[in-house]
Design a protein around this motif. Structure first.
Motif, PDB file in Angstrom:
ATOM      1  N   TYR A 115       0.837  -1.210   0.000  1.00 20.04           N
ATOM      2  CA  TYR A 115       0.000   0.000   0.000  1.00 20.04           C
ATOM      3  C   TYR A 115       0.869   1.256   0.000  1.00 20.04           C
ATOM      4  O   TYR A 115       0.575   2.226  -0.723  1.00 20.04           O
ATOM      5  N   PHE A 116       1.921   1.274   0.781  1.00 18.88           N
ATOM      6  CA  PHE A 116       2.821   2.428   0.791  1.00 18.88           C
ATOM      7  C   PHE A 116       3.474   2.621  -0.574  1.00 18.88           C
ATOM      8  O   PHE A 116       3.574   3.749  -1.067  1.00 18.88           O
ATOM      9  N   ALA A 117       3.902   1.528  -1.198  1.00 22.35           N
ATOM     10  CA  ALA A 117       4.538   1.636  -2.509  1.00 22.35           C
ATOM     11  C   ALA A 117       3.552   2.105  -3.568  1.00 22.35           C
ATOM     12  O   ALA A 117       3.918   2.857  -4.479  1.00 22.35           O
ATOM     13  N   ALA A 118       2.294   1.671  -3.478  1.00 21.50           N
ATOM     14  CA  ALA A 118       1.306   2.037  -4.490  1.00 21.50           C
ATOM     15  C   ALA A 118       0.800   3.466  -4.323  1.00 21.50           C
ATOM     16  O   ALA A 118       0.485   4.138  -5.312  1.00 21.50           O
ATOM     17  N   ARG A 119       0.737   3.974  -3.088  1.00 21.65           N
ATOM     18  CA  ARG A 119       0.121   5.270  -2.847  1.00 21.65           C
ATOM     19  C   ARG A 119       1.126   6.406  -2.645  1.00 21.65           C
ATOM     20  O   ARG A 119       0.845   7.546  -3.019  1.00 21.65           O
ATOM     21  N   TYR A 120       2.273   6.117  -2.073  1.00 21.84           N
ATOM     22  CA  TYR A 120       3.170   7.199  -1.666  1.00 21.84           C
ATOM     23  C   TYR A 120       4.537   7.163  -2.341  1.00 21.84           C
ATOM     24  O   TYR A 120       5.190   8.195  -2.429  1.00 21.84           O
ATOM     25  N   ALA A 121       4.987   6.007  -2.775  1.00 22.19           N
ATOM     26  CA  ALA A 121       6.320   5.927  -3.400  1.00 22.19           C
ATOM     27  C   ALA A 121       6.258   6.483  -4.819  1.00 22.19           C
ATOM     28  O   ALA A 121       5.433   6.057  -5.619  1.00 22.19           O
ATOM     29  N   ARG A 122       7.121   7.423  -5.126  1.00 23.88           N
ATOM     30  CA  ARG A 122       7.182   8.033  -6.452  1.00 23.88           C
ATOM     31  C   ARG A 122       8.636   8.184  -6.884  1.00 23.88           C
ATOM     32  O   ARG A 122       9.522   8.378  -6.051  1.00 23.88           O
ATOM     33  N   GLY A 123       8.833   8.102  -8.181  1.00 19.70           N
ATOM     34  CA  GLY A 123      10.150   8.361  -8.750  1.00 19.70           C
ATOM     35  C   GLY A 123      11.229   7.471  -8.184  1.00 19.70           C
ATOM     36  O   GLY A 123      11.186   6.234  -8.286  1.00 19.70           O
ATOM     37  N   ARG A 124      12.223   8.092  -7.551  1.00 21.03           N
ATOM     38  CA  ARG A 124      13.375   7.350  -7.046  1.00 21.03           C
ATOM     39  C   ARG A 124      12.970   6.375  -5.946  1.00 21.03           C
ATOM     40  O   ARG A 124      13.514   5.270  -5.857  1.00 21.03           O
ATOM     41  N   TRP A 125      12.013   6.782  -5.102  1.00 23.08           N
ATOM     42  CA  TRP A 125      11.594   5.893  -4.023  1.00 23.08           C
ATOM     43  C   TRP A 125      10.874   4.665  -4.559  1.00 23.08           C
ATOM     44  O   TRP A 125      10.928   3.593  -3.954  1.00 23.08           O
ATOM     45  N   LYS A 126      10.191   4.796  -5.679  1.00 23.05           N
ATOM     46  CA  LYS A 126       9.566   3.630  -6.314  1.00 23.05           C
ATOM     47  C   LYS A 126      10.640   2.639  -6.775  1.00 23.05           C
ATOM     48  O   LYS A 126      10.489   1.425  -6.606  1.00 23.05           O
ATOM     49  N   ALA A 127      11.723   3.168  -7.343  1.00 22.24           N
ATOM     50  CA  ALA A 127      12.824   2.291  -7.759  1.00 22.24           C
ATOM     51  C   ALA A 127      13.476   1.622  -6.556  1.00 22.24           C
ATOM     52  O   ALA A 127      13.849   0.443  -6.614  1.00 22.24           O
ATOM     53  N   VAL A 128      13.607   2.365  -5.449  1.00 19.28           N
ATOM     54  CA  VAL A 128      14.172   1.780  -4.231  1.00 19.28           C
ATOM     55  C   VAL A 128      13.284   0.653  -3.717  1.00 19.28           C
ATOM     56  O   VAL A 128      13.762  -0.387  -3.252  1.00 19.28           O
ATOM     57  N   PHE A 129      11.955   0.854  -3.819  1.00 16.62           N
ATOM     58  CA  PHE A 129      11.026  -0.181  -3.381  1.00 16.62           C
ATOM     59  C   PHE A 129      11.209  -1.454  -4.205  1.00 16.62           C
ATOM     60  O   PHE A 129      11.343  -2.551  -3.644  1.00 16.62           O
ATOM     61  N   TYR A 130      11.210  -1.325  -5.526  1.00 17.16           N
ATOM     62  CA  TYR A 130      11.366  -2.506  -6.373  1.00 17.16           C
ATOM     63  C   TYR A 130      12.721  -3.174  -6.148  1.00 17.16           C
ATOM     64  O   TYR A 130      12.818  -4.408  -6.142  1.00 17.16           O
ATOM     65  N   LEU A 131      13.738  -2.375  -5.946  1.00 16.25           N
ATOM     66  CA  LEU A 131      15.064  -2.950  -5.704  1.00 16.25           C
ATOM     67  C   LEU A 131      15.084  -3.711  -4.383  1.00 16.25           C
ATOM     68  O   LEU A 131      15.641  -4.805  -4.294  1.00 16.25           O
ATOM     69  N   GLY A 132      14.456  -3.133  -3.356  1.00 16.12           N
ATOM     70  CA  GLY A 132      14.433  -3.803  -2.065  1.00 16.12           C
ATOM     71  C   GLY A 132      13.647  -5.098  -2.086  1.00 16.12           C
ATOM     72  O   GLY A 132      14.001  -6.065  -1.405  1.00 16.12           O
ATOM     73  N   VAL A 133      12.563  -5.136  -2.879  1.00 15.27           N
ATOM     74  CA  VAL A 133      11.750  -6.352  -2.949  1.00 15.27           C
ATOM     75  C   VAL A 133      12.422  -7.406  -3.814  1.00 15.27           C
ATOM     76  O   VAL A 133      12.403  -8.609  -3.488  1.00 15.27           O
ATOM     77  N   MET A 134      13.012  -6.984  -4.918  1.00 15.37           N
ATOM     78  CA  MET A 134      13.580  -7.938  -5.872  1.00 15.37           C
ATOM     79  C   MET A 134      14.973  -8.402  -5.504  1.00 15.37           C
ATOM     80  O   MET A 134      15.404  -9.473  -5.946  1.00 15.37           O
ATOM     81  N   LEU A 135      15.704  -7.616  -4.726  1.00 21.00           N
ATOM     82  CA  LEU A 135      17.099  -7.953  -4.429  1.00 21.00           C
ATOM     83  C   LEU A 135      17.254  -9.326  -3.781  1.00 21.00           C
ATOM     84  O   LEU A 135      18.168 -10.080  -4.156  1.00 21.00           O
ATOM     85  N   PRO A 136      16.408  -9.705  -2.801  1.00 22.20           N
ATOM     86  CA  PRO A 136      16.570 -11.065  -2.247  1.00 22.20           C
ATOM     87  C   PRO A 136      16.375 -12.174  -3.271  1.00 22.20           C
ATOM     88  O   PRO A 136      16.926 -13.271  -3.107  1.00 22.20           O
ATOM     89  N   LEU A 137      15.584 -11.907  -4.327  1.00 18.30           N
ATOM     90  CA  LEU A 137      15.365 -12.937  -5.335  1.00 18.30           C
ATOM     91  C   LEU A 137      16.585 -13.148  -6.215  1.00 18.30           C
ATOM     92  O   LEU A 137      16.671 -14.172  -6.902  1.00 18.30           O
ATOM     93  N   TRP A 138      17.502 -12.204  -6.217  1.00 21.75           N
ATOM     94  CA  TRP A 138      18.696 -12.325  -7.060  1.00 21.75           C
ATOM     95  C   TRP A 138      19.782 -13.173  -6.418  1.00 21.75           C
ATOM     96  O   TRP A 138      20.716 -13.588  -7.102  1.00 21.75           O
ATOM     97  N   SER A 139      19.696 -13.396  -5.125  1.00 27.10           N
ATOM     98  CA  SER A 139      20.709 -14.201  -4.443  1.00 27.10           C
ATOM     99  C   SER A 139      20.318 -15.675  -4.490  1.00 27.10           C
ATOM    100  O   SER A 139      19.160 -16.026  -4.751  1.00 27.10           O
TER     101      SER A 139
END
Length: 318
Positions: A115-139
């Motif tokens: 909900y925070f990512a969909a409503r409040y994260a914009r621009g750079r913070w949106k990229a930080v959100f996706y990076l934080g969620v996807m990063l564990p999947l890369w290991s």
């Protein structure tokens, strides 16, 4: 006078090759082009994937001879009857309970993040959100599981942290709970649950975030204008509209937990889950029919789950 005769060379038309004719056919008939493009994936799905599932299903209707230990290739329901034994029912119940708990808690943890990512994260913070969620999947999957085993061990950083802040008696009280407790978090169902929750959480966050982004802000504002408080807006507006994302995420987390055998093998007690039972019966005991019958159980459970979700209309907005 000798008249000059000019002969124009004959223009010889070469017949098009096989490749050129095939290219013309694809250009004139788009349906043939579509069939050519879809043939490899359809063959892979139909022959390799579905074929292996049907072969597995067929194996489950055979049985093991109790004296020779060989597979009897005669149609019987004896193997499915063995699933009703208390030891095997305990394995199925344990696995389904763990998968349900992981799915429910993953939805609870993922909802505020999505909900925070969909409503409040914009621009750079949106990229930080996706990076934080996807990063564990890369290991590496095994690296993550073994790292958690070290974290949850009796000499691990989590136990050290509890002791430093004076909460060691609380941890010991939790580990003393029957069934789910143990000598340490790394050999308890609590530790298995935590590792499952960490590993599969991204598969719940991303579908929920995508569903929440499709909810118009105007609907939330209209709910507030009608006098609804935030909790009522959450129950009657936001959650029903975000239900397709919750269902999609639950399909991933529930099914992946049902079939996983590596996490319970590394973190947790010696009691088996369905994945471990399949591995043990096929690899160690050589009881392929019983292993196939155990494999059919998650397929049937997911089939009923998808049927129930469709009856409730959870797929209408997907």
């Amino acid at each position: 006078m000798n008249p000059s005769v000019t002969a124009s060379p004959a223009v010889l038309q070469r017949k098009p090759g096989l490749l050129a004719r095939f290219s013309d056919l694809l250009w004139r008939r788009p349906t043939v082009l579509l069939a050519v493009l879809l043939a490899p994936p359809v063959l892979w799905l139909g022959v390799i994937y579905l074929g292996s599932l049907f072969a597995l299903l067929a194996q489950s209707f055979f049985a093991i001879d109790e004296f020779t230990g060989l597979v009897q290739y005669e149609w019987t329901l004896k193997t499915y009857g063995e699933l009703l034994r208390p030891v095997n029912l305990d394995i199925i119940t344990r696995t389904v309970t763990m998968a349900a708990c992981v799915t429910v808690f993953a939805a609870i943890v993922a909802f505020p993040i999505a909900y925070f990512a969909a409503r409040y994260a914009r621009g750079r913070w949106k990229a930080v959100f996706y990076l934080g969620v996807m990063l564990p999947l890369w290991s590496s999957y095994l690296v993550k599981v073994y790292a958690w085993k070290l974290i949850l061990a009796k000499e691990g950083i989590l136990t050290w942290g509890f002791s430093k802040i004076g909460l060691m008696p609380l941890l010991e009280l939790i580990l003393a709970i029957p069934v789910i407790g143990g000598n340490s978090l790394s050999v308890s169902y609590i530790g298995t649950f935590l590792v499952f929750l960490y590993v599969w959480l991204p598969f719940m966050i991303l579908p929920m975030q995508a569903a929440l982004e499709r909810v118009p802000v105007s609907l939330l504002e209209a709910s507030a204008d009608q006098g609804a408080n935030p909790s009522e807006t959450l129950r009657h507006v936001l959650l029903p509209l975000a239900l397709p994302g919750v269902v999609a995420g639950s399909i991933f987390t529930f099914s992946l937990t049902l079939g996983d055998y590596i996490i319970p093998q590394i973190v947790g007690s010696s009691r088996l889950f369905i994945g471990q039972a399949v591995y043990a019966h096929q690899g160690t005991a050589g009881n392929i029919p019983l292993a196939a019958a155990f494999t059919v159980v998650p397929v049937v459970i997911m089939g009923f789950y998808l049927w129930g979700a469709k009856r409730m209309g959870a797929f209408d907005a997907l």
